[in-house]
Design a protein around this motif. Structure first.
Motif: not given
Length: 123
Positions: A63-67
């Motif tokens: 859900s947070v990968k890349g952010r």
């Protein structure tokens, strides 16, 4: 014992950024894997990110990968979580934690916890 203190939370608009810090006491910080977890009202505490003691290995929740980006500075005994492109569903109390194992998304692997810092993302 590894006393941990989070800071940097607050209110931010959707799409914005926040940087959380986790400060540790003691000379053993560099030997611990460090992790971030979060807990929204009425929900279970969930894994966000973790970083190995060397800083070379990191894992993230989908859900947070890349952010989000987790990093650490062992000389200063600090771990940080750079949170970008924030969404209202990122609203939660964020906790840092320490464990002696390899980076894990299992909260039961973590022995020491901070008190948490609130992040609220408005839409």
């Amino acid at each position: 014992q590894v006393p941990l203190v989070e800071s940097g939370g607050g209110l931010v608009q959707a799409g914005g950024s926040v940087r959380l810090s986790c400060a540790a006491s003691g000379r053993t910080f560099s030997t611990y894997t460090m992790g971030w977890f979060r807990q929204a009202p009425g929900k279970e505490r969930e894994f966000v990110a973790a970083i190995s003691w060397t800083g070379f290995n990191t894992i993230y929740a989908d859900s947070v990968k890349g952010r989000f980006i987790v990093s650490r500075n062992n000389a200063d005994n600090v771990m940080t979580l750079q949170m970008n492109s924030l969404k209202p569903e990122d609203t939660a109390v964020y906790y840092c934690a320490a464990c002696i194992m390899a980076p894990s998304d299992n909260r039961r692997a973590y022995n020491y916890w901070g008190q948490g810092t609130q992040v609220t993302v408005s839409s």
